[in-house]
Design a protein around this motif. Structure first.
Motif, PDB file in Angstrom:
ATOM      1  N   ILE A   1       0.836  -1.214   0.000  1.00  0.00           N
ATOM      2  CA  ILE A   1       0.000   0.000   0.000  1.00  0.00           C
ATOM      3  C   ILE A   1       0.865   1.256   0.000  1.00  0.00           C
ATOM      4  CG2 ILE A   1      -1.582   1.339   1.454  1.00  0.00           C
ATOM      5  CD1 ILE A   1      -2.884  -1.430   2.151  1.00  0.00           C
ATOM      6  N   ALA A   2       1.981   1.210   0.702  1.00  0.00           N
ATOM      7  CA  ALA A   2       2.876   2.375   0.733  1.00  0.00           C
ATOM      8  C   ALA A   2       3.377   2.724  -0.671  1.00  0.00           C
ATOM      9  CB  ALA A   2       4.054   2.108   1.661  1.00  0.00           C
ATOM     10  N   LYS A   3       3.580   1.720  -1.490  1.00  0.00           N
ATOM     11  CA  LYS A   3       4.106   1.952  -2.834  1.00  0.00           C
ATOM     12  C   LYS A   3       3.008   2.086  -3.885  1.00  0.00           C
ATOM     13  CE  LYS A   3       7.872   0.696  -5.799  1.00  0.00           C
ATOM     14  NZ  LYS A   3       9.061  -0.117  -5.958  1.00  0.00           N
ATOM     15  N   HIS A   4       1.936   1.309  -3.734  1.00  0.00           N
ATOM     16  CA  HIS A   4       0.829   1.286  -4.701  1.00  0.00           C
ATOM     17  C   HIS A   4      -0.493   1.321  -3.923  1.00  0.00           C
ATOM     18  CE1 HIS A   4       3.674   0.097  -7.853  1.00  0.00           C
ATOM     19  NE2 HIS A   4       4.140  -0.809  -7.012  1.00  0.00           N
ATOM     20  N   PRO A   5      -1.020   2.495  -3.600  1.00  0.00           N
ATOM     21  CA  PRO A   5      -2.205   2.565  -2.749  1.00  0.00           C
ATOM     22  C   PRO A   5      -3.535   2.208  -3.420  1.00  0.00           C
ATOM     23  CG  PRO A   5      -1.470   4.763  -3.317  1.00  0.00           C
ATOM     24  CD  PRO A   5      -0.437   3.821  -3.851  1.00  0.00           C
ATOM     25  N   ASN A   6      -3.560   2.070  -4.737  1.00  0.00           N
ATOM     26  CA  ASN A   6      -4.805   1.651  -5.393  1.00  0.00           C
ATOM     27  C   ASN A   6      -5.011   0.163  -5.156  1.00  0.00           C
ATOM     28  OD1 ASN A   6      -5.711   4.119  -6.666  1.00  0.00           O
ATOM     29  ND2 ASN A   6      -3.889   3.924  -7.930  1.00  0.00           N
ATOM     30  N   VAL A   7      -6.190  -0.191  -4.652  1.00  0.00           N
ATOM     31  CA  VAL A   7      -6.479  -1.579  -4.316  1.00  0.00           C
ATOM     32  C   VAL A   7      -7.837  -1.994  -4.868  1.00  0.00           C
ATOM     33  CG1 VAL A   7      -5.077  -1.516  -2.205  1.00  0.00           C
ATOM     34  CG2 VAL A   7      -7.529  -1.013  -2.079  1.00  0.00           C
ATOM     35  N   CYS A   8      -8.059  -3.286  -4.824  1.00  0.00           N
ATOM     36  CA  CYS A   8      -9.320  -3.872  -5.241  1.00  0.00           C
ATOM     37  C   CYS A   8      -9.738  -4.867  -4.163  1.00  0.00           C
ATOM     38  CB  CYS A   8      -9.125  -4.570  -6.589  1.00  0.00           C
ATOM     39  SG  CYS A   8     -10.620  -5.258  -7.286  1.00  0.00           S
ATOM     40  N   LEU A   9     -11.003  -4.866  -3.845  1.00  0.00           N
ATOM     41  CA  LEU A   9     -11.540  -5.774  -2.837  1.00  0.00           C
ATOM     42  C   LEU A   9     -12.649  -6.575  -3.507  1.00  0.00           C
ATOM     43  CD1 LEU A   9     -11.103  -6.070   0.321  1.00  0.00           C
ATOM     44  CD2 LEU A   9     -13.160  -4.704   0.561  1.00  0.00           C
ATOM     45  N   CYS A  10     -12.572  -7.893  -3.437  1.00  0.00           N
ATOM     46  CA  CYS A  10     -13.600  -8.755  -4.022  1.00  0.00           C
ATOM     47  C   CYS A  10     -14.337  -9.452  -2.891  1.00  0.00           C
ATOM     48  CB  CYS A  10     -12.978  -9.779  -4.964  1.00  0.00           C
ATOM     49  SG  CYS A  10     -14.205 -10.865  -5.728  1.00  0.00           S
ATOM     50  N   ILE A  11     -15.653  -9.328  -2.914  1.00  0.00           N
ATOM     51  CA  ILE A  11     -16.495  -9.918  -1.880  1.00  0.00           C
ATOM     52  C   ILE A  11     -17.471 -10.876  -2.559  1.00  0.00           C
ATOM     53  CG2 ILE A  11     -18.150  -9.459  -0.034  1.00  0.00           C
ATOM     54  CD1 ILE A  11     -16.987  -6.588   0.064  1.00  0.00           C
ATOM     55  N   VAL A  12     -17.582 -12.076  -2.027  1.00  0.00           N
ATOM     56  CA  VAL A  12     -18.498 -13.071  -2.583  1.00  0.00           C
ATOM     57  C   VAL A  12     -19.687 -13.215  -1.647  1.00  0.00           C
ATOM     58  CG1 VAL A  12     -18.748 -15.481  -3.284  1.00  0.00           C
ATOM     59  CG2 VAL A  12     -16.600 -14.271  -3.704  1.00  0.00           C
TER      60      VAL A  12
ATOM     61  N   ARG B   1     -13.241  -0.864  -5.887  1.00  0.00           N
ATOM     62  CA  ARG B   1     -11.957  -0.236  -6.206  1.00  0.00           C
ATOM     63  C   ARG B   1     -11.817   1.005  -5.331  1.00  0.00           C
ATOM     64  NH1 ARG B   1     -10.075  -2.597 -10.809  1.00  0.00           N
ATOM     65  NH2 ARG B   1     -11.626  -3.564 -12.128  1.00  0.00           N
ATOM     66  N   GLY B   2     -10.601   1.215  -4.853  1.00  0.00           N
ATOM     67  CA  GLY B   2     -10.409   2.378  -4.009  1.00  0.00           C
ATOM     68  C   GLY B   2      -8.955   2.644  -3.692  1.00  0.00           C
ATOM     69  N   LEU B   3      -8.776   3.657  -2.877  1.00  0.00           N
ATOM     70  CA  LEU B   3      -7.456   4.108  -2.455  1.00  0.00           C
ATOM     71  C   LEU B   3      -7.265   3.726  -0.988  1.00  0.00           C
ATOM     72  CD1 LEU B   3      -5.008   5.799  -3.462  1.00  0.00           C
ATOM     73  CD2 LEU B   3      -6.125   7.766  -2.401  1.00  0.00           C
ATOM     74  N   ALA B   4      -6.217   2.945  -0.716  1.00  0.00           N
ATOM     75  CA  ALA B   4      -5.940   2.487   0.652  1.00  0.00           C
ATOM     76  C   ALA B   4      -5.048   3.486   1.370  1.00  0.00           C
ATOM     77  CB  ALA B   4      -5.287   1.118   0.618  1.00  0.00           C
ATOM     78  N   LYS B   5      -5.374   3.724   2.630  1.00  0.00           N
ATOM     79  CA  LYS B   5      -4.592   4.635   3.465  1.00  0.00           C
ATOM     80  C   LYS B   5      -4.334   3.990   4.814  1.00  0.00           C
ATOM     81  CE  LYS B   5      -6.272   8.858   1.380  1.00  0.00           C
ATOM     82  NZ  LYS B   5      -6.737  10.201   1.599  1.00  0.00           N
TER      83      LYS B   5
END
Length: 164
Positions: free
Chosen positions: A70-81, A101-105
């Protein structure tokens, strides 16, 4: 949170926004995907909680692969089933899924971190709130919170119609 199904190829499988929100709220875990510090894909199951607004919170240790990524690439994806029903005789599966999709902090202030822990306790251990509060206080120093500011989410499902 913006509900955006524009990228879903199978238009006949769109999940309603209301059901997608239910899945985000109710699901016990999700898979957090990111790019690690070496530029490689990295995905890991996590417990999450939605603040019913525009943020998802995830707890973790105060160091590790997730935080380095996250420190290097803060864009993340979360998949929920959501609901899943395997249909072996039909060689398919009925399912519901939500992709966020979002920005992790990280590095949140203590008040927001504790609020996130309380949200997690209320969701995952509602019958143990008092004990959960004590546990959260005692382990607070060794707990990090990842805040995902949701930019958009989408939902998809597959239902097999029964034939007689």
């Amino acid at each position: 949170m913006k509900y955006n199904n524009d990228q879903v190829r199978r238009r006949d499988r769109l999940l309603t926004e209301a059901r997608a929100r239910e899945i985000v709220y109710e699901a016990e875990y999700a898979v957090l995907s990111m790019i690690d510090e070496d530029g490689m894909p990295y995905a890991i199951p996590v417990n999450h909680v939605w603040d019913c607004s525009s943020c998802i919170y995830v707890h973790c240790a105060p160091e590790g692969t997730k935080l380095k990524a996250i420190a290097k690439h803060p864009n993340v994806c979360l998949c929920i089933v959501g609901e899943v029903n395997l249909l072996p005789s039909k060689f398919t599966t009925e399912y519901e899924s939500v992709v966020i999709r979002g920005l992790a902090k990280v590095g949140l202030n203590e008040e927001e971190r504790m609020r996130a822990l309380r949200l997690l306790i209320n969701k995952l251990s509602p019958e143990f709130k008092q004990l959960g509060e004590k546990y959260a206080q005692a382990s607070f120093h060794r707990t990090e919170i990842i805040k995902i500011e949701v930019s958009e989410f989408s939902g998809k499902c597959k239902t097999v119609h029964k034939t007689n």
